[in-house]
Scaffold this active site. Structure first.
Site: not given
Ligand code: LLP
Length: 418
Positions: A239, A274-276, A313, A317, A343-344, A372
């Site tokens: 997050g 769980e960083p993404g 994105r 968003y 086409c939108e 993402y």
């Molecule tokens: N853990 C869980 C349970 C999650 O649902 C998520 C993201 C993460 C970890 C990783 O979160 P992060 O560190 O990346 O913020 N598609 C959207 C983001 C959706 C995130 C969904 N869950 C975007 O492009 O902003």
């Protein structure tokens, strides 16, 4: 910090000129920097040192197996939300004992797969899921490690569509339910109750909601321990936000770690994250070429060969991605609308943005597209999925080829109704 910078007016990724990649693989194309992925992992992990923590990269942010393998070699785990993501992580060399399986809609087949694969932990999100998992584990004569995902009723996250921590979202169970569920799981010989999990949203730019949520988690864990139950693990989700442009930066991993350490001070528990986005976003760009300019009396529109199907994105968003020219040799700036060929009207990346002056054939990069980006692409308008390229030093490799129309068509058929 990332490894995309200008040298003599040319944008580089590490030691490779991005224009060379565009000429070799064509556009649009995603490009990722190994050094940036590794650096972000190291910065996050070392913020907690000497405490040993599990950093499980959220595969949903970038599922390319070369990206996962780069992180796996550093010791990263994987946070997964489908059998496909578990299989990708395993294929990339993430050991099962570092894989977490989350998600509200795990099917019975997926749960059975995860139990057989002996993943590190299954984060259970409801009583119904707990019961299904218990049945499945009994039939496999197993006792998978589980955590209960708590919904702490704390709102956070950059955009309503990516906020998960309020009580009215579909995620996790309430604090009261979590206590009951954990006791139920602890008494089940086919479940190994290990701890609690939480994740309240994405692109979070303020530590306060995270801290509030983590305090709720500590309080719950203390109650469970007071009831004589064992809590060994705490999964604090992902997050943390990243800067998308020249804006005040979100809290650093060090600030975040300091906050976490203070919340869990004196509480002996194994922490997981769980960083993404934090790991992958600034490690990737989307390259695109200008097809043509549309001159209007009131504005100029740049039509790119990348579209909302490649990077969705901005469309869903209202997300802001910086757009940089691959060759920036002039100071002239022009206000453009930047659009793709779909086409939108939603296929508009930005309106009225000051950019270096562009002409047909010029190359640009959408920055901060490593999380993402490619994972959310579609083949809308019969556009093929674009290639992904990984850079390491002065080398680059195509780590996913561009799809062809044959790739799309081979799964379709026209029925012979005869
Ligand atoms: N853990 C869980 C349970 C999650 O649902 C998520 C993201 C993460 C970890 C990783 O979160 P992060 O560190 O990346 O913020 N598609 C959207 C983001 C959706 C995130 C969904 N869950 C975007 O492009 O902003």
């Amino acid at each position: 910090m990332n490894h995309f910078d200008y040298r003599d007016g040319a944008l580089f990724c590490e030691g490779v000129r991005l224009a060379d990649i565009a000429e070799t693989v064509g556009t649009p194309a995603y490009v990722y920097s190994s050094a940036t992925l590794e650096r972000h992992y190291d910065v996050f992990k070392s913020a907690f040192a000497p405490r040993e923590v599990l950093v499980a990269f959220a595969v949903k942010a970038n599922a390319n197996i070369a990206v996962l393998a780069t992180l796996a070699r550093k010791g990263a785990g994987a946070d997964t939300v489908s059998q496909g993501e578990i299989e990708r992580a395993l294929k990339a060399g993430v050991p099962a004992e570092r894989i977490v399986f989350s998600g509200v809609g795990k099917t019975e087949e997926e749960l059975a797969f995860a139990v057989k694969a002996r993943v590190h932990q299954i984060n259970v999100e409801s009583i119904a899921e707990l019961e299904a998992l218990s049945r499945i584990a009994a039939s496999l004569n197993a006792a998978p490690a589980i955590a209960i995902r708590v919904n702490p009723d704390v709102g956070a996250g950059g955009h309503e569509k990516i906020s998960t921590g309020k009580g009215d979202t579909k995620f996790g169970v309430s604090s009261a339910q979590a206590l009951a569920l954990y006791a139920r799981a602890s008494a089940d010989k086919h479940l190994a109750a290990k701890g609690l999990a939480v994740h309240i949203g994405s692109q979070i730019r303020d530590l306060k909601p995270l801290e509030d949520a983590f305090r709720v988690m500590r309080g719950l864990a203390e109650k469970l321990r007071a009831d004589g139950l064992s809590i060994e693990r705490m999964d604090l989700g992902g997050g943390l936000g990243v800067p998308y442009f020249n804006e005040p930066p979100p809290p650093s991993p060090d600030d975040y770690a300091t906050m976490v350490k203070s919340v869990f001070d004196g509480f002996d528990v194994a922490l997981a994250f769980e960083p993404g986005r934090l790991i992958a976003a600034n490690a990737g760009v989307l390259l695109s070429r200008v097809i043509r300019l549309q001159e209007r009396p009131d504005k100029e529109i740049v039509v790119l060969d990348a579209a909302m199907n490649d990077l969705i994105r901005p469309a869903i968003y209202e997300a802001y991605h910086e757009i940089k020219p691959l060759s920036d040799t002039s100071n002239a700036r022009v206000a453009y609308d930047v659009v793709g060929p779909i086409c939108e009207t939603g296929d508009t990346f930005t309106r009225n943005r000051q950019l270096a002056s562009l002409k047909p054939g010029d190359l640009v990069a959408f920055m901060t597209a490593g999380a993402y980006g490619a994972v959310m692409a579609s083949t809308y308008n019969a556009r093929p999925l674009v290639p992904e390229v990984l850079v390491r030093g002065d080398r680059f490799e195509v780590v996913r080829q561009r799809w062809t129309l044959e790739d799309q068509l081979k799964l379709e058929r026209i029925p012979d109704w005869g």
